[in-house]
Design a protein around this motif. Structure first.
Motif, PDB file in Angstrom:
ATOM      1  N   UNK A  76      54.260  41.321  36.267  1.00 11.79           N
ATOM      2  CA  UNK A  76      54.382  42.604  36.968  1.00 11.79           C
ATOM      3  C   UNK A  76      54.197  43.797  36.037  1.00 11.79           C
ATOM      4  N   UNK A  77      53.711  43.568  34.844  1.00  6.54           N
ATOM      5  CA  UNK A  77      53.511  44.664  33.882  1.00  6.54           C
ATOM      6  C   UNK A  77      52.548  45.680  34.488  1.00  6.54           C
ATOM      7  N   UNK A  78      52.929  46.963  34.525  1.00  2.00           N
ATOM      8  CA  UNK A  78      52.140  47.986  35.242  1.00  2.00           C
ATOM      9  C   UNK A  78      50.679  48.105  34.817  1.00  2.00           C
ATOM     10  N   UNK A  79      50.391  48.034  33.539  1.00  2.00           N
ATOM     11  CA  UNK A  79      48.995  48.147  33.092  1.00  2.00           C
ATOM     12  C   UNK A  79      48.176  46.925  33.501  1.00  2.00           C
ATOM     13  N   UNK A  80      48.778  45.758  33.398  1.00  2.00           N
ATOM     14  CA  UNK A  80      48.089  44.529  33.827  1.00  2.00           C
ATOM     15  C   UNK A  80      47.824  44.597  35.336  1.00  2.00           C
ATOM     16  N   UNK A  81      48.810  45.056  36.077  1.00  2.00           N
ATOM     17  CA  UNK A  81      48.660  45.177  37.529  1.00  2.00           C
ATOM     18  C   UNK A  81      47.521  46.133  37.881  1.00  2.00           C
ATOM     19  N   UNK A  82      47.464  47.267  37.188  1.00  2.00           N
ATOM     20  CA  UNK A  82      46.407  48.251  37.447  1.00  2.00           C
ATOM     21  C   UNK A  82      45.031  47.667  37.119  1.00  2.00           C
ATOM     22  N   UNK A  83      44.948  46.879  36.049  1.00  2.00           N
ATOM     23  CA  UNK A  83      43.663  46.245  35.714  1.00  2.00           C
ATOM     24  C   UNK A  83      43.231  45.278  36.813  1.00  2.00           C
ATOM     25  N   UNK A  84      44.181  44.503  37.337  1.00  2.00           N
ATOM     26  CA  UNK A  84      43.848  43.571  38.407  1.00  2.00           C
ATOM     27  C   UNK A  84      43.270  44.319  39.616  1.00  2.00           C
ATOM     28  N   UNK A  85      43.906  45.406  39.976  1.00  2.00           N
ATOM     29  CA  UNK A  85      43.417  46.193  41.112  1.00  2.00           C
ATOM     30  C   UNK A  85      42.024  46.747  40.809  1.00  2.00           C
ATOM     31  N   UNK A  86      41.843  47.262  39.603  1.00  2.00           N
ATOM     32  CA  UNK A  86      40.556  47.820  39.209  1.00  2.00           C
ATOM     33  C   UNK A  86      39.458  46.755  39.203  1.00  2.00           C
ATOM     34  N   UNK A  87      39.742  45.617  38.587  1.00  2.00           N
ATOM     35  CA  UNK A  87      38.738  44.560  38.499  1.00  2.00           C
ATOM     36  C   UNK A  87      38.403  44.002  39.886  1.00  2.00           C
ATOM     37  N   UNK A  88      39.400  43.909  40.760  1.00  2.00           N
ATOM     38  CA  UNK A  88      39.153  43.434  42.110  1.00  2.00           C
ATOM     39  C   UNK A  88      38.291  44.428  42.889  1.00  2.00           C
ATOM     40  N   UNK A  89      38.475  45.715  42.638  1.00  2.00           N
ATOM     41  CA  UNK A  89      37.652  46.714  43.346  1.00  2.00           C
ATOM     42  C   UNK A  89      36.194  46.620  42.912  1.00  2.00           C
ATOM     43  N   UNK A  90      35.960  46.126  41.700  1.00  2.00           N
ATOM     44  CA  UNK A  90      34.598  45.981  41.194  1.00  2.00           C
ATOM     45  C   UNK A  90      33.951  44.677  41.647  1.00  2.00           C
ATOM     46  N   UNK A  91      34.779  43.665  41.847  1.00  2.00           N
ATOM     47  CA  UNK A  91      34.276  42.355  42.279  1.00  2.00           C
ATOM     48  C   UNK A  91      35.412  41.669  43.043  1.00  2.00           C
ATOM     49  N   UNK A  92      35.251  41.537  44.335  1.00  2.00           N
ATOM     50  CA  UNK A  92      36.307  41.002  45.206  1.00  2.00           C
ATOM     51  C   UNK A  92      36.675  39.559  44.893  1.00  2.00           C
ATOM     52  N   UNK A  93      35.871  38.864  44.106  1.00  2.00           N
ATOM     53  CA  UNK A  93      36.240  37.495  43.701  1.00  2.00           C
ATOM     54  C   UNK A  93      37.403  37.509  42.724  1.00  2.00           C
ATOM     55  N   UNK A  94      37.582  38.612  41.993  1.00  2.00           N
ATOM     56  CA  UNK A  94      38.701  38.724  41.046  1.00  2.00           C
ATOM     57  C   UNK A  94      40.009  38.839  41.818  1.00  2.00           C
ATOM     58  N   UNK A  95      41.068  38.230  41.281  1.00  2.00           N
ATOM     59  CA  UNK A  95      42.358  38.339  41.978  1.00  2.00           C
ATOM     60  C   UNK A  95      42.848  39.791  41.999  1.00  2.00           C
ATOM     61  N   UNK A  96      43.467  40.141  43.095  1.00  2.00           N
ATOM     62  CA  UNK A  96      44.080  41.453  43.265  1.00  2.00           C
ATOM     63  C   UNK A  96      45.546  41.336  42.836  1.00  2.00           C
ATOM     64  N   UNK A  97      46.132  42.432  42.450  1.00  2.00           N
ATOM     65  CA  UNK A  97      47.547  42.417  42.069  1.00  2.00           C
ATOM     66  C   UNK A  97      48.413  41.910  43.214  1.00  2.00           C
ATOM     67  N   UNK A  98      48.050  42.219  44.431  1.00  2.00           N
ATOM     68  CA  UNK A  98      48.837  41.749  45.573  1.00  2.00           C
ATOM     69  C   UNK A  98      48.871  40.219  45.608  1.00  2.00           C
ATOM     70  N   UNK A  99      47.807  39.576  45.160  1.00  2.00           N
ATOM     71  CA  UNK A  99      47.777  38.111  45.090  1.00  2.00           C
ATOM     72  C   UNK A  99      48.853  37.598  44.127  1.00  2.00           C
ATOM     73  N   UNK A 100      49.054  38.300  43.041  1.00  2.00           N
ATOM     74  CA  UNK A 100      50.095  37.928  42.069  1.00  2.00           C
ATOM     75  C   UNK A 100      51.474  38.105  42.696  1.00  2.00           C
ATOM     76  N   UNK A 101      51.686  39.244  43.346  1.00  2.00           N
ATOM     77  CA  UNK A 101      52.978  39.510  43.995  1.00  2.00           C
ATOM     78  C   UNK A 101      53.248  38.448  45.056  1.00  2.00           C
ATOM     79  N   UNK A 102      52.251  38.158  45.887  1.00  2.00           N
ATOM     80  CA  UNK A 102      52.411  37.139  46.932  1.00  2.00           C
ATOM     81  C   UNK A 102      52.712  35.766  46.330  1.00  2.00           C
ATOM     82  N   UNK A 103      52.049  35.435  45.235  1.00  2.00           N
ATOM     83  CA  UNK A 103      52.285  34.139  44.588  1.00  2.00           C
ATOM     84  C   UNK A 103      53.721  34.054  44.072  1.00  2.00           C
ATOM     85  N   UNK A 104      54.210  35.134  43.475  1.00  2.00           N
ATOM     86  CA  UNK A 104      55.600  35.161  43.013  1.00  2.00           C
ATOM     87  C   UNK A 104      56.564  34.984  44.186  1.00  2.00           C
TER      88      UNK A 104
END
Length: 184
Positions: A76-104
């Motif tokens: 849940x580290x804020x910078x890691x979470x922001x990167x996940x959101x950013x990378x997912x916006x660039x390529x939807x195949x990348x996991x979104x931060x919400x996927x991490x939250x849901x998995x937890x």
């Protein structure tokens, strides 16, 4: 820089989540019996020690809580979470931060609670809620990150309401729901 492949990211998440399963965090009884109580006059300031709530006996739940918190905070580290959101916006195949939250939430809140590991499961649940509250309230975190943390809390609140409506675990679930609702 290269973004790690989505498959490898999801494999890493899966492996990381395995480390916070109650059966992985539980210290076997045969090991606990080998850990002697702290000597009455012993006063150590060593960094490897952690606060104990069962003095003089080793705090097995405290150890599980610290280990779980390390993993949960890392995910849940804020910078890691922001990167996940950013990378997912660039390529939807990348996991979104919400996927991490849901998995937890799925591993910690929606998995079947074992009678043998119930207290560790509740320790994990408290840890996740506290970490999500901290993240959702972190004004330095990206707004999308905070929103996803809040959505996670809403999801947990819905799970708690469902349990309470079925008469399950009122002594734990009601105070946890009240804590979440105070924040939200």
């Amino acid at each position: 820089y290269d973004i790690v492949s989505p498959e490898r990211q999801r494999d890493a998440l899966k492996a990381t989540l395995e480390t916070i399963r109650p059966e992985e965090l539980a210290i076997p009884e045969k090991i606990l019996k080998l850990i002697p109580p702290t000597a009455v006059s012993y006063n150590s300031q060593r960094s490897e020690e952690f606060p104990k709530r069962t003095e003089p006996i080793f705090d097995a739940f405290g150890a599980a809580e610290i280990a779980a918190n390390m993993t949960i905070r890392g995910l849940l580290e804020p910078n890691r979470a922001a990167r996940l959101i950013s990378f997912n916006s660039r390529d939807k195949r990348n996991p979104h931060f919400r996927e991490v939250v849901d998995a937890l939430i799925n591993v910690i809140w929606k998995s079947q609670e074992s009678a043998n590991f119930g207290e560790i499961q509740r320790t994990l649940q408290i840890s996740l809620v506290n970490n999500l509250i901290d993240l959702a309230g972190d004004e330095r975190a990206q707004m999308q990150v905070r929103a996803n943390a809040s959505e996670g809390l809403h999801s947990i609140a819905a799970e708690l309401k469902s349990r309470l409506s079925r008469g399950l675990g009122n002594e734990f679930n009601r105070p946890m729901l009240e804590e979440i609702e105070r924040f939200l």
